[in-house]
Design a protein around this motif. Structure first.
Motif: not given
Length: 214
Positions: A121, A123, A125, A135-137, A206
């Motif tokens: 998951d 991310t 930023r 984007y995420s993933g 992240e």
């Protein structure tokens, strides 16, 4: 580290470094770790110098055996420090090495290596750079990384920092230099990675740009 080439390409400019205020401070590392485990050269030299100085002083007093023992103890202590540095990898070293691996894996579109280092998951930023989409993933980031070798000849990690915010939470900061196809310098940038420690090791949850050369 990026789903689109633009995320790794700093803008052109002459400024080679950011405003220090734009790079947040990381938690300090225990003072003894670099000396003992990461770069023990100065400590080894210090132990050897002290041992030699003490031994010479004892020899001037005519105390040969204590001088020999002092030299042996200094040699053992120096050897012990070198052995400890070889055997122990600090969390800071591990995190910095993993950060460099992720940069290299992204530049080479190495999906397997990226999968090992990114949380499912994770991310990306945009931070204060609104032209960078969030984007995420993990799968989306890996898919985007496949575009990087098409426009970049190389991406290098020039400097890497690490700090532990807790036993299972850490941050690293890396300064990148990017060259385009043909070898032209595209610029420098600073990125921050947030790491969480899972059962199978540290993974990035992240990614955020801290400074991009203008």
């Amino acid at each position: 580290m990026t789903p689109q080439p633009t995320l790794l390409i700093p803008t052109l400019g002459q400024v080679m470094g950011p405003d220090p205020a734009s790079i947040p401070a990381l938690p300090p590392q225990p003072f003894y770790e670099p000396w003992l485990f990461e770069d023990p050269f100065l400590l080894v030299v210090l132990l050897a110098a002290v041992g030699i100085a003490l031994a010479l002083g004892l020899l001037r007093l005519g105390r040969r055996m204590p001088a020999v023992i002092t030299i042996l103890l200094a040699a053992l202590a120096s050897g012990g420090v070198i052995a400890a540095a070889q055997l122990v990898t600090t969390p800071h070293e591990r995190l910095k090495e993993s950060t460099t691996r992720l940069v290299q894996a992204t530049a080479e579109a190495d999906a397997a290596a990226m999968r090992d280092l990114l949380d499912p998951d994770v991310t990306l930023r945009s931070g204060s750079y609104r032209y960078i989409p969030g984007y995420s993933g993990r799968d989306r980031l890996i898919a985007g990384a496949e575009q990087v070798p098409r426009v970049l000849e190389s991406v290098s990690a020039l400097e890497t920092r690490a700090g532990l915010d807790g036993p299972r939470v850490a941050r690293t900061q890396v300064r990148l230099r990017a060259y385009g196809i043909g070898g032209q310098l595209l610029g420098h940038s600073w990125w921050q990675l947030l790491w969480h420690k899972k059962d199978d090791g540290w993974v990035v949850v992240e990614i955020e740009p801290l400074w991009i050369q203008r």
